[in-house]
Design a protein around this motif. Structure first.
Motif, PDB file in Angstrom:
ATOM      1  N   PRO A 170      -5.079  -6.962   3.620  1.00 24.31           N
ATOM      2  CA  PRO A 170      -5.853  -8.128   4.063  1.00 24.31           C
ATOM      3  C   PRO A 170      -6.995  -8.483   3.102  1.00 24.31           C
ATOM      4  O   PRO A 170      -7.227  -9.660   2.812  1.00 24.31           O
ATOM      5  CB  PRO A 170      -6.380  -7.714   5.440  1.00 24.31           C
ATOM      6  CG  PRO A 170      -5.404  -6.686   5.914  1.00 24.31           C
ATOM      7  CD  PRO A 170      -4.996  -5.939   4.669  1.00 24.31           C
ATOM      8  N   SER A 182      -5.802 -13.391   6.459  1.00 22.82           N
ATOM      9  CA  SER A 182      -6.089 -12.000   6.819  1.00 22.82           C
ATOM     10  C   SER A 182      -5.317 -11.598   8.073  1.00 22.82           C
ATOM     11  O   SER A 182      -4.728 -10.509   8.134  1.00 22.82           O
ATOM     12  CB  SER A 182      -7.595 -11.839   7.038  1.00 22.82           C
ATOM     13  OG  SER A 182      -7.917 -10.506   7.265  1.00 22.82           O
ATOM     14  N   THR A 221      -2.214  -8.922   7.997  1.00 23.11           N
ATOM     15  CA  THR A 221      -2.331  -7.740   8.856  1.00 23.11           C
ATOM     16  C   THR A 221      -1.076  -7.584   9.712  1.00 23.11           C
ATOM     17  O   THR A 221      -0.527  -6.478   9.822  1.00 23.11           O
ATOM     18  CB  THR A 221      -3.586  -7.844   9.751  1.00 23.11           C
ATOM     19  OG1 THR A 221      -4.742  -7.870   8.909  1.00 23.11           O
ATOM     20  CG2 THR A 221      -3.685  -6.673  10.714  1.00 23.11           C
ATOM     21  N   LYS A 230       1.634  -4.511   9.563  1.00 22.61           N
ATOM     22  CA  LYS A 230       1.847  -3.750  10.793  1.00 22.61           C
ATOM     23  C   LYS A 230       3.301  -3.810  11.285  1.00 22.61           C
ATOM     24  O   LYS A 230       3.855  -2.802  11.700  1.00 22.61           O
ATOM     25  CB  LYS A 230       0.931  -4.340  11.875  1.00 22.61           C
ATOM     26  CG  LYS A 230       0.294  -3.359  12.764  1.00 22.61           C
ATOM     27  CD  LYS A 230      -0.742  -4.089  13.608  1.00 22.61           C
ATOM     28  CE  LYS A 230      -1.033  -3.277  14.840  1.00 22.61           C
ATOM     29  NZ  LYS A 230      -2.040  -3.886  15.676  1.00 22.61           N
TER      30      LYS A 230
END
Length: 134
Positions: free
Chosen positions: A27, A54, A58, A62
């Protein structure tokens, strides 16, 4: 007398493509890539783009697959940008947030929907995009 033109006067459309390693720094690396656009786009666009990039990066780190995450930024003019985040995942169908507002996490796509003019997911792919006009 010198004619002082705004910094954006010599605008040239451009596309920026950045491959971002999938790690905890992703990020921040994506935000730096957006910061590098300073002077090429209207300054009031940059904070929202940094926040949304960002959030999407992310999510890609993930939930996406293996390998780098690709950030693609198309600048149409000083006040309009299209941003796409591509990971190596299998794609997803966006769903509305159904958790209490006091619960942490899960705000990424809600923010994208709220702050962008248009956004979407390429059906069946790991490509999320948004556009911001000012």
């Amino acid at each position: 007398m010198w004619n002082h033109l705004p910094l954006y006067a010599a605008y040239i459309p451009m596309t920026v493509v950045v491959d971002i390693p999938r790690d905890p720094r992703a990020p921040a690396n994506a935000r730096r890539a957006v910061d590098d656009l300073s002077g090429r786009v209207a300054e009031d666009v940059i904070p929202d783009v940094k926040l949304l990039v960002s959030e999407l990066i992310t999510n890609s780190v993930k939930y996406g697959g293996e390998g780098d995450v690709q950030l693609v930024i198309d600048i149409h003019d000083q006040r309009k940008m299209r941003v796409e985040v591509v990971d190596q995942g299998v794609g997803f169908v966006p769903v509305a947030r159904d958790r209490p507002s006091t619960e942490v996490g899960g705000w990424g796509l809600h923010l994208v929907q709220t702050l962008s003019n248009r956004w979407g997911v390429h059906e069946g792919s790991p490509r999320v995009w948004f556009e911001i006009d000012r």
